[in-house]
Write a protein that holds these residues in place. Structure first.
Motif, PDB file in Angstrom:
ATOM      1  N   GLN A 242      37.645  36.035  36.883  1.00 25.32           N
ATOM      2  CA  GLN A 242      38.362  37.247  37.288  1.00 25.32           C
ATOM      3  C   GLN A 242      39.881  37.030  37.252  1.00 25.32           C
ATOM      4  O   GLN A 242      40.638  37.911  36.828  1.00 25.32           O
ATOM      5  CB  GLN A 242      37.904  37.687  38.678  1.00 25.32           C
ATOM      6  CG  GLN A 242      36.414  38.046  38.689  1.00 25.32           C
ATOM      7  CD  GLN A 242      35.986  38.700  39.985  1.00 25.32           C
ATOM      8  OE1 GLN A 242      36.584  39.674  40.413  1.00 25.32           O
ATOM      9  NE2 GLN A 242      34.941  38.168  40.596  1.00 25.32           N
ATOM     10  N   ALA A 243      40.303  35.818  37.657  1.00 24.28           N
ATOM     11  CA  ALA A 243      41.743  35.504  37.632  1.00 24.28           C
ATOM     12  C   ALA A 243      42.248  35.476  36.188  1.00 24.28           C
ATOM     13  O   ALA A 243      43.394  35.878  35.917  1.00 24.28           O
ATOM     14  CB  ALA A 243      42.002  34.171  38.318  1.00 24.28           C
ATOM     15  N   ALA A 244      41.390  35.032  35.259  1.00 24.77           N
ATOM     16  CA  ALA A 244      41.799  34.972  33.842  1.00 24.77           C
ATOM     17  C   ALA A 244      41.991  36.373  33.262  1.00 24.77           C
ATOM     18  O   ALA A 244      42.849  36.601  32.414  1.00 24.77           O
ATOM     19  CB  ALA A 244      40.752  34.202  33.034  1.00 24.77           C
ATOM     20  N   ALA A 245      41.181  37.332  33.740  1.00 22.80           N
ATOM     21  CA  ALA A 245      41.288  38.711  33.231  1.00 22.80           C
ATOM     22  C   ALA A 245      42.437  39.469  33.881  1.00 22.80           C
ATOM     23  O   ALA A 245      42.935  40.448  33.322  1.00 22.80           O
ATOM     24  CB  ALA A 245      39.974  39.456  33.483  1.00 22.80           C
ATOM     25  N   LEU A 262      51.249  47.523  42.546  1.00 29.22           N
ATOM     26  CA  LEU A 262      50.088  47.489  43.446  1.00 29.22           C
ATOM     27  C   LEU A 262      49.128  46.354  43.075  1.00 29.22           C
ATOM     28  O   LEU A 262      48.365  45.882  43.925  1.00 29.22           O
ATOM     29  CB  LEU A 262      49.344  48.831  43.400  1.00 29.22           C
ATOM     30  CG  LEU A 262      50.090  50.032  43.982  1.00 29.22           C
ATOM     31  CD1 LEU A 262      49.328  51.329  43.715  1.00 29.22           C
ATOM     32  CD2 LEU A 262      50.308  49.848  45.485  1.00 29.22           C
ATOM     33  N   MET A 263      49.161  45.946  41.809  1.00 30.87           N
ATOM     34  CA  MET A 263      48.212  44.932  41.347  1.00 30.87           C
ATOM     35  C   MET A 263      48.755  43.505  41.514  1.00 30.87           C
ATOM     36  O   MET A 263      47.978  42.544  41.575  1.00 30.87           O
ATOM     37  CB  MET A 263      47.881  45.161  39.854  1.00 30.87           C
ATOM     38  CG  MET A 263      47.400  46.565  39.535  1.00 30.87           C
ATOM     39  SD  MET A 263      46.001  47.063  40.553  1.00 30.87           S
ATOM     40  CE  MET A 263      44.671  46.237  39.715  1.00 30.87           C
ATOM     41  N   LEU A 264      50.079  43.366  41.569  1.00 31.22           N
ATOM     42  CA  LEU A 264      50.670  42.015  41.574  1.00 31.22           C
ATOM     43  C   LEU A 264      50.208  41.132  42.747  1.00 31.22           C
ATOM     44  O   LEU A 264      49.902  39.963  42.541  1.00 31.22           O
ATOM     45  CB  LEU A 264      52.208  42.123  41.545  1.00 31.22           C
ATOM     46  CG  LEU A 264      52.777  42.619  40.199  1.00 31.22           C
ATOM     47  CD1 LEU A 264      54.271  42.896  40.320  1.00 31.22           C
ATOM     48  CD2 LEU A 264      52.511  41.610  39.086  1.00 31.22           C
ATOM     49  N   PRO A 265      50.130  41.677  43.970  1.00 31.50           N
ATOM     50  CA  PRO A 265      49.687  40.803  45.065  1.00 31.50           C
ATOM     51  C   PRO A 265      48.246  40.308  44.875  1.00 31.50           C
ATOM     52  O   PRO A 265      47.906  39.208  45.319  1.00 31.50           O
ATOM     53  CB  PRO A 265      49.786  41.699  46.301  1.00 31.50           C
ATOM     54  CG  PRO A 265      50.647  42.838  45.906  1.00 31.50           C
ATOM     55  CD  PRO A 265      50.490  43.015  44.431  1.00 31.50           C
ATOM     56  N   ILE A 266      47.419  41.121  44.216  1.00 33.07           N
ATOM     57  CA  ILE A 266      46.022  40.683  43.992  1.00 33.07           C
ATOM     58  C   ILE A 266      46.014  39.543  42.982  1.00 33.07           C
ATOM     59  O   ILE A 266      45.293  38.544  43.145  1.00 33.07           O
ATOM     60  CB  ILE A 266      45.147  41.858  43.504  1.00 33.07           C
ATOM     61  CG1 ILE A 266      45.280  43.057  44.456  1.00 33.07           C
ATOM     62  CG2 ILE A 266      43.683  41.438  43.385  1.00 33.07           C
ATOM     63  CD1 ILE A 266      44.583  44.321  43.976  1.00 33.07           C
ATOM     64  N   LYS A 267      46.830  39.683  41.947  1.00 34.44           N
ATOM     65  CA  LYS A 267      46.921  38.597  40.950  1.00 34.44           C
ATOM     66  C   LYS A 267      47.372  37.296  41.630  1.00 34.44           C
ATOM     67  O   LYS A 267      46.783  36.229  41.411  1.00 34.44           O
ATOM     68  CB  LYS A 267      47.902  38.990  39.837  1.00 34.44           C
ATOM     69  CG  LYS A 267      48.072  37.905  38.781  1.00 34.44           C
ATOM     70  CD  LYS A 267      49.071  38.285  37.713  1.00 34.44           C
ATOM     71  CE  LYS A 267      49.233  37.165  36.690  1.00 34.44           C
ATOM     72  NZ  LYS A 267      49.592  35.876  37.278  1.00 34.44           N
ATOM     73  N   ASP A 268      48.397  37.396  42.472  1.00 29.21           N
ATOM     74  CA  ASP A 268      48.904  36.201  43.156  1.00 29.21           C
ATOM     75  C   ASP A 268      47.822  35.552  44.010  1.00 29.21           C
ATOM     76  O   ASP A 268      47.681  34.327  44.040  1.00 29.21           O
ATOM     77  CB  ASP A 268      50.099  36.565  44.056  1.00 29.21           C
ATOM     78  CG  ASP A 268      51.327  36.930  43.228  1.00 29.21           C
ATOM     79  OD1 ASP A 268      51.309  36.674  42.004  1.00 29.21           O
ATOM     80  OD2 ASP A 268      52.284  37.488  43.804  1.00 29.21           O
ATOM     81  N   LEU A 269      47.048  36.391  44.691  1.00 31.12           N
ATOM     82  CA  LEU A 269      45.993  35.866  45.569  1.00 31.12           C
ATOM     83  C   LEU A 269      44.920  35.134  44.761  1.00 31.12           C
ATOM     84  O   LEU A 269      44.482  34.028  45.126  1.00 31.12           O
ATOM     85  CB  LEU A 269      45.381  37.034  46.355  1.00 31.12           C
ATOM     86  CG  LEU A 269      44.372  36.690  47.441  1.00 31.12           C
ATOM     87  CD1 LEU A 269      45.000  35.841  48.541  1.00 31.12           C
ATOM     88  CD2 LEU A 269      43.796  37.976  48.049  1.00 31.12           C
ATOM     89  N   HIS A 278      39.057  27.086  44.230  1.00 25.57           N
ATOM     90  CA  HIS A 278      37.945  27.997  44.514  1.00 25.57           C
ATOM     91  C   HIS A 278      37.440  28.730  43.272  1.00 25.57           C
ATOM     92  O   HIS A 278      36.682  29.691  43.380  1.00 25.57           O
ATOM     93  CB  HIS A 278      38.383  29.043  45.549  1.00 25.57           C
ATOM     94  CG  HIS A 278      38.821  28.454  46.849  1.00 25.57           C
ATOM     95  ND1 HIS A 278      37.952  27.830  47.713  1.00 25.57           N
ATOM     96  CD2 HIS A 278      40.054  28.390  47.427  1.00 25.57           C
ATOM     97  CE1 HIS A 278      38.628  27.412  48.784  1.00 25.57           C
ATOM     98  NE2 HIS A 278      39.907  27.732  48.618  1.00 25.57           N
ATOM     99  N   GLY A 279      37.873  28.295  42.085  1.00 29.73           N
ATOM    100  CA  GLY A 279      37.583  29.039  40.854  1.00 29.73           C
ATOM    101  C   GLY A 279      36.106  29.243  40.570  1.00 29.73           C
ATOM    102  O   GLY A 279      35.714  30.281  40.033  1.00 29.73           O
ATOM    103  N   ALA A 280      35.263  28.301  40.954  1.00 31.24           N
ATOM    104  CA  ALA A 280      33.836  28.421  40.641  1.00 31.24           C
ATOM    105  C   ALA A 280      33.100  29.327  41.621  1.00 31.24           C
ATOM    106  O   ALA A 280      31.955  29.733  41.387  1.00 31.24           O
ATOM    107  CB  ALA A 280      33.184  27.039  40.645  1.00 31.24           C
ATOM    108  N   GLY A 281      33.765  29.671  42.722  1.00 39.14           N
ATOM    109  CA  GLY A 281      33.101  30.465  43.755  1.00 39.14           C
ATOM    110  C   GLY A 281      33.241  31.956  43.521  1.00 39.14           C
ATOM    111  O   GLY A 281      33.757  32.412  42.499  1.00 39.14           O
ATOM    112  N   ASP A 282      32.760  32.696  44.504  1.00 42.21           N
ATOM    113  CA  ASP A 282      32.856  34.154  44.438  1.00 42.21           C
ATOM    114  C   ASP A 282      34.268  34.585  44.859  1.00 42.21           C
ATOM    115  O   ASP A 282      34.910  33.931  45.697  1.00 42.21           O
ATOM    116  CB  ASP A 282      31.819  34.763  45.395  1.00 42.21           C
ATOM    117  CG  ASP A 282      31.622  36.236  45.125  1.00 42.21           C
ATOM    118  OD1 ASP A 282      30.642  36.578  44.445  1.00 42.21           O
ATOM    119  OD2 ASP A 282      32.467  37.043  45.592  1.00 42.21           O
ATOM    120  N   ALA A 283      34.739  35.702  44.313  1.00 45.40           N
ATOM    121  CA  ALA A 283      36.099  36.165  44.632  1.00 45.40           C
ATOM    122  C   ALA A 283      36.269  36.485  46.118  1.00 45.40           C
ATOM    123  O   ALA A 283      37.392  36.526  46.629  1.00 45.40           O
ATOM    124  CB  ALA A 283      36.445  37.389  43.796  1.00 45.40           C
TER     125      ALA A 283
END
Ligand code: FVH
Length: 292
Positions: A242-245, A262-269, A278-283
């Motif tokens: 999800q982070a890659a997309a 509005l999307m930038l803080p989600i990308k940062d998180l 935590h990449g292998a886990g659930d978002a």
């Protein structure tokens, strides 16, 4: 309704919400006294049988139950503090939006004045009051809540959360945070398709079922993950993917002439979650990273 079951209730504040609350009490057959800082907002209510109070003290004197619905905590203080003596021995149900700390401070102040205090949060917009869609959250004095439960249930389903006066405000602001987060996504989505002149009404045919499916399928699973602390079992859409997309959401906004703010803080998180392993886990694990 028999005379015995008629309660006297006062509503302080006749904005859009206070007016709806007073209308519900009137519709329930209760003797409803109303007051508003700026005169003239009570005319329709008075025509329906409400009793007009010229002063706050007069309004408080009229009823054992005083429901407060003003703009914010500062306005509640401004209205109630000068009439502390009149409030003594009465029940105050404060449905004004505020923080848990404000609610707890108000409960302490109320106790010092001999006021029975319940704080509340309204999960409805004014036209929803008194309909099956409305629910309200309450916390504080359980004795006071139970004494007035029947009258309060006229506004919507009444949920009492406990004797900590701050709990209703905590749930209220959390629920509203969820709503604004959802709306922020909807605003971004509509702005994107509007950049190509797609009609918003047509786009809703896709957005509504998409959001419904995502909510229906995910919220209970999310809650189970958070309560168990297990973000690894049964992962189907891992966080790294999800982070890659996510940069695409920023790029498409910029390319379409839409602000990506509005999307930038989600990308940062999400990026931080990947960086912290935590990449292998659930978002959903992002919730853990929101803790300060
Ligand atoms: N309306 C909604 O959709 C939401 C639903 C969830 C709950 N909120 C909260 O309810 C509180 C009241 O909201 P409202 O919709 O009634 O708000 P307004 O129509 O803007 O009316 C505000 C009333 O507050 C009075 N007021 C403001 N400042 C003072 C003050 N310093 N002293 C005395 N009264 C004050 C104002 O009086 P006036 O301007 O007519 O004289 C209105 O009666 C709010 O906490 C929402 O977050 C509503």
């Amino acid at each position: 309704m028999s005379e015995k079951n008629v309660s006297r209730v006062t509503v302080l504040g006749l904005g859009a919400m206070g007016t709806a609350l007073a209308e519900a009490f009137l519709a329930g057959g209760h003797a409803t006294t109303v007051w508003n800082r700026t005169p003239g907002k009570d005319e329709a209510l008075v025509a329906k049988g409400a009793l007009r109070a010229e002063t706050v003290a007069e309004a408080i004197a009229a009823s054992p139950l005083v429901v407060v619905c003003l703009l914010d905590d500062a306005s509640v203080r401004e209205v109630l503090e000068p009439v502390a003596d009149a409030l003594s021995g009465r029940a105050v149900v404060n449905l004004t939006n505020g923080t848990p700390a404000q609610a707890r401070a108000m409960a302490v102040w109320a106790a010092e004045q001999g006021v029975d205090y319940v704080d509340g949060g309204i999960m409805a917009i004014p036209p929803g009051i008194g309909t099956p869609h409305a629910f309200l959250l309450y916390s504080g004095s359980s004795v006071t809540f139970e004494a007035h439960r029947e009258v309060l249930e006229l506004l919507g389903a009444a949920h009492f959360l406990g004797d900590d006066a701050g709990l209703a405000a905590l749930y209220d602001l959390a629920l509203l945070s969820g709503m604004y987060g959802l709306f922020a996504g909807v605003w971004q989505a509509v702005a994107l398709v509007r950049s190509e002149n797609v009609r918003a009404t047509e786009f809703m045919a896709f957005l509504k079922p998409w959001l419904s499916a995502m909510f229906e399928g995910n919220l209970d699973r999310l809650a189970t993950q958070v309560d168990s602390g297990d973000y690894m079992t049964g992962v189907v859409s891992n966080l790294a993917m999800q982070a890659a997309a996510f940069p695409n959401f920023i790029t498409v906004a910029e390319e379409q002439g839409v602000r990506p703010d509005l999307m930038l803080p989600i990308k940062d998180l999400l990026d931080r979650a990947v960086a912290e392993g935590h990449g292998a886990g659930d978002a959903t694990v992002a919730i853990e990273l929101l803790k300060n």
